[in-house]
Scaffold this motif. Structure first.
Motif, PDB file in Angstrom:
ATOM      1  N   GLN A 117       0.857  -1.166   0.000  1.00  0.00           N
ATOM      2  CA  GLN A 117       0.000   0.000   0.000  1.00  0.00           C
ATOM      3  C   GLN A 117       0.900   1.224   0.000  1.00  0.00           C
ATOM      4  N   VAL A 118       0.570   2.219  -0.804  1.00  0.00           N
ATOM      5  CA  VAL A 118       1.459   3.359  -0.990  1.00  0.00           C
ATOM      6  C   VAL A 118       0.718   4.658  -0.701  1.00  0.00           C
ATOM      7  N   GLU A 119       1.362   5.502   0.080  1.00  0.00           N
ATOM      8  CA  GLU A 119       0.854   6.839   0.384  1.00  0.00           C
ATOM      9  C   GLU A 119       1.865   7.862  -0.126  1.00  0.00           C
ATOM     10  N   LEU A 120       1.419   8.833  -0.908  1.00  0.00           N
ATOM     11  CA  LEU A 120       2.293   9.858  -1.463  1.00  0.00           C
ATOM     12  C   LEU A 120       2.228  11.131  -0.636  1.00  0.00           C
ATOM     13  N   ILE A 121       3.383  11.780  -0.475  1.00  0.00           N
ATOM     14  CA  ILE A 121       3.476  13.029   0.271  1.00  0.00           C
ATOM     15  C   ILE A 121       4.293  14.013  -0.551  1.00  0.00           C
ATOM     16  N   GLU A 122       3.721  15.193  -0.821  1.00  0.00           N
ATOM     17  CA  GLU A 122       4.417  16.228  -1.577  1.00  0.00           C
ATOM     18  C   GLU A 122       4.739  17.412  -0.678  1.00  0.00           C
ATOM     19  N   GLY A 123       5.954  17.953  -0.817  1.00  0.00           N
ATOM     20  CA  GLY A 123       6.349  19.127  -0.068  1.00  0.00           C
ATOM     21  C   GLY A 123       7.113  20.083  -0.957  1.00  0.00           C
ATOM     22  N   SER A 128       7.761  12.247  -1.006  1.00  0.00           N
ATOM     23  CA  SER A 128       7.940  10.926  -0.389  1.00  0.00           C
ATOM     24  C   SER A 128       6.832   9.979  -0.816  1.00  0.00           C
ATOM     25  N   ALA A 129       7.157   8.704  -0.726  1.00  0.00           N
ATOM     26  CA  ALA A 129       6.169   7.642  -0.877  1.00  0.00           C
ATOM     27  C   ALA A 129       6.375   6.686   0.295  1.00  0.00           C
ATOM     28  N   VAL A 130       5.309   6.411   1.024  1.00  0.00           N
ATOM     29  CA  VAL A 130       5.370   5.514   2.166  1.00  0.00           C
ATOM     30  C   VAL A 130       4.740   4.188   1.758  1.00  0.00           C
ATOM     31  N   LEU A 131       5.508   3.104   1.886  1.00  0.00           N
ATOM     32  CA  LEU A 131       5.072   1.772   1.492  1.00  0.00           C
ATOM     33  C   LEU A 131       4.778   0.958   2.740  1.00  0.00           C
ATOM     34  N   TYR A 132       3.577   0.374   2.786  1.00  0.00           N
ATOM     35  CA  TYR A 132       3.144  -0.395   3.954  1.00  0.00           C
ATOM     36  C   TYR A 132       2.902  -1.849   3.554  1.00  0.00           C
ATOM     37  N   ILE A 150       8.081   1.522   4.903  1.00  0.00           N
ATOM     38  CA  ILE A 150       9.313   1.868   4.190  1.00  0.00           C
ATOM     39  C   ILE A 150       9.053   3.139   3.394  1.00  0.00           C
ATOM     40  N   THR A 151       9.892   4.138   3.600  1.00  0.00           N
ATOM     41  CA  THR A 151       9.652   5.446   3.009  1.00  0.00           C
ATOM     42  C   THR A 151      10.752   5.806   2.020  1.00  0.00           C
ATOM     43  N   TYR A 152      10.338   6.068   0.778  1.00  0.00           N
ATOM     44  CA  TYR A 152      11.232   6.595  -0.248  1.00  0.00           C
ATOM     45  C   TYR A 152      11.071   8.121  -0.263  1.00  0.00           C
ATOM     46  N   THR A 153      12.176   8.852  -0.174  1.00  0.00           N
ATOM     47  CA  THR A 153      12.116  10.317  -0.193  1.00  0.00           C
ATOM     48  C   THR A 153      13.156  10.874  -1.146  1.00  0.00           C
ATOM     49  N   LEU A 154      12.713  11.781  -2.010  1.00  0.00           N
ATOM     50  CA  LEU A 154      13.601  12.503  -2.916  1.00  0.00           C
ATOM     51  C   LEU A 154      13.577  13.979  -2.528  1.00  0.00           C
ATOM     52  N   THR A 155      14.754  14.600  -2.445  1.00  0.00           N
ATOM     53  CA  THR A 155      14.839  16.010  -2.061  1.00  0.00           C
ATOM     54  C   THR A 155      15.430  16.844  -3.201  1.00  0.00           C
ATOM     55  N   ASN A 156      15.361  18.155  -3.035  1.00  0.00           N
ATOM     56  CA  ASN A 156      15.952  19.057  -4.013  1.00  0.00           C
ATOM     57  C   ASN A 156      17.470  19.124  -3.919  1.00  0.00           C
ATOM     58  N   ASP A 157      18.044  18.445  -2.926  1.00  0.00           N
ATOM     59  CA  ASP A 157      19.497  18.312  -2.844  1.00  0.00           C
ATOM     60  C   ASP A 157      19.997  17.086  -3.601  1.00  0.00           C
ATOM     61  N   ASN A 158      19.104  16.452  -4.371  1.00  0.00           N
ATOM     62  CA  ASN A 158      19.413  15.216  -5.095  1.00  0.00           C
ATOM     63  C   ASN A 158      19.775  14.079  -4.155  1.00  0.00           C
ATOM     64  N   ASP A 159      19.163  14.089  -2.971  1.00  0.00           N
ATOM     65  CA  ASP A 159      19.230  12.963  -2.042  1.00  0.00           C
ATOM     66  C   ASP A 159      18.036  12.050  -2.286  1.00  0.00           C
ATOM     67  N   PHE A 160      18.300  10.775  -2.428  1.00  0.00           N
ATOM     68  CA  PHE A 160      17.237   9.774  -2.432  1.00  0.00           C
ATOM     69  C   PHE A 160      17.460   8.880  -1.229  1.00  0.00           C
ATOM     70  N   SER A 161      16.548   8.918  -0.273  1.00  0.00           N
ATOM     71  CA  SER A 161      16.721   8.146   0.953  1.00  0.00           C
ATOM     72  C   SER A 161      15.662   7.066   1.062  1.00  0.00           C
ATOM     73  N   ILE A 162      16.051   5.966   1.713  1.00  0.00           N
ATOM     74  CA  ILE A 162      15.138   4.869   2.025  1.00  0.00           C
ATOM     75  C   ILE A 162      15.172   4.678   3.530  1.00  0.00           C
ATOM     76  N   GLU A 163      14.028   4.916   4.173  1.00  0.00           N
ATOM     77  CA  GLU A 163      13.914   4.722   5.615  1.00  0.00           C
ATOM     78  C   GLU A 163      13.102   3.457   5.863  1.00  0.00           C
ATOM     79  N   TYR A 164      13.694   2.532   6.593  1.00  0.00           N
ATOM     80  CA  TYR A 164      13.059   1.249   6.885  1.00  0.00           C
ATOM     81  C   TYR A 164      12.570   1.253   8.332  1.00  0.00           C
ATOM     82  N   GLU A 165      11.314   0.898   8.531  1.00  0.00           N
ATOM     83  CA  GLU A 165      10.785   0.698   9.876  1.00  0.00           C
ATOM     84  C   GLU A 165      10.049  -0.636   9.900  1.00  0.00           C
TER      85      GLU A 165
END
Length: 349
Positions: A117-123, A128-132, A150-165
């Motif tokens: 299941q995917v939830e999108l977040i725009e800032g 970000s996209a949160v995967l459940y 599990i959260t995929y996040t892309l920033t304007n600093d060209n960082d792509f992060s994966i946060e696992y919980e």
């Protein structure tokens, strides 16, 4: 405002969704709700030309039998569990063997082939996209019902992060990673043999002929495993070192991070000028240089080949279930597993 997009993908009798995270500079990450699979990742070279820097199939149907785990989330346990068994609280659990006698990357029922299941977040500065997903007690042979976020996040600093919980209701084992194959040449124009790699690690794990850790941590000093200063992947491929030979003339080894530098890994590709810097709170990483990738697969840009990508699998070590002295993958009931890996993309002249 950063952008997110989504489109349906029909794969045989299933409908998946492909999601896009795109920043204000044009960097773009595309992934599926199936397996959390990163299908493409577009970054600029030193001339500002955007190209894909990960391996992905040309036909989405191929992801149904993704034996190389292209781009996928990996769990419950990333890596190989010797003889497909482990013990928790005095009880031995038998896992399905899917690589000889051993259990690889969560087995046939793993995070690489489930629907999220995917939830999108725009800032303003990130998207970000949160995967459940919930894995039930006993699934894949593992104890405990585990809830994943599990959260995929892309920033304007060209960082792509994966946060696992993750959270388990029973004592269990767990270590998660992503299995993207990076190729900074762009659109798979070349192999990764000329990629220059730097790893903040003075020890790596010795492997036997079946790629199972022997229990020994070896010093990298005076070997082709010494990436404390940058050198080409080709050096190990051509070395004749017994540890490179057992891995199929390349690398498939766990490096234990020293946490002495501001980053854990840096990969650069001189021709394109692309630089990938990895920072993580994981204790180590398996670097796999696609030594066993054959020529039978049709990818987005070309047919597959050996050494076409490098995996940077940040994780703890499955060797900890068989040997002392390795970063542990044991997770106590009701403790929260929380780890983050960030990939930064930049260029140099």
């Amino acid at each position: 405002m950063m952008q997110t997009q989504q489109k349906p993908i029909t794969v045989e009798d299933q409908t998946w969704t492909e999601y896009t995270l795109k920043n204000d500079h044009g960097m773009e990450v595309n992934f599926l709700d199936f397996g959390g699979i990163i299908t493409s990742l577009y970054t600029p070279n030193h001339e500002g030309e955007f190209e894909n820097v990960v391996i992905g199939f040309n036909d989405y149907r191929e992801y149904l039998n993704n034996k190389n785990f292209f781009g996928a989330l990996i769990g419950r346990v990333a890596g190989r569990i010797e003889n497909s068994q482990f013990t928790v609280n005095g009880e031995t659990y038998e896992l399905p063997a899917n690589e000889g006698a051993h259990h690889l990357h969560g087995g046939t029922v793993g995070l690489h082939n489930v629907r999220y299941q995917v939830e999108l977040i725009e800032g303003a500065e990130m998207a970000s996209a949160v995967l459940y997903h919930t894995s039930m007690d006993g699934e894949g042979g593992y104890p405990g019902t585990v809830k994943f976020k599990i959260t995929y996040t892309l920033t304007n600093d060209n960082d792509f992060s994966i946060e696992y919980e993750a959270f388990s209701d029973k004592d269990t084992i767990l270590t998660l990673t992503n299995h993207s194959y990076f190729n900074l040449s762009g659109d798979l124009k070349d192999t990764v043999l000329a990629h220059e790699v730097e790893i903040d690690a003075e020890q790596f794990v010795e492997l036997d002929e079946e790629l199972i850790p022997t229990g020994k941590l070896l010093p990298v000093r005076n070997t082709v495993f010494d990436f404390t200063t940058a050198h080409q992947i080709a050096d190990g491929v051509n070395s004749g070192d017994p540890q490179n030979k057992v891995a199929g003339d390349g690398y498939d080894h766990y490096f234990v991070f020293d946490q002495k530098k501001p980053y854990n890994v840096k990969v650069s590709e001189p021709r394109s000028g692309r630089v990938l810097t990895v920072k993580t709170d994981q204790p180590g990483m398996v670097m796999y240089t696609s030594n066993n990738l054959d020529r039978s697969l049709t990818l987005k840009e070309r047919t597959s080949a050996k050494y076409l990508g490098v995996c940077l699998e940040t994780q703890a070590s499955p060797a900890s279930v068989s040997h002392d002295g390795f970063p542990s993958i044991y997770l106590d009931a009701h403790d929260v597993y929380r780890k983050t890996t960030t990939f930064n993309f930049s260029t140099q002249a």
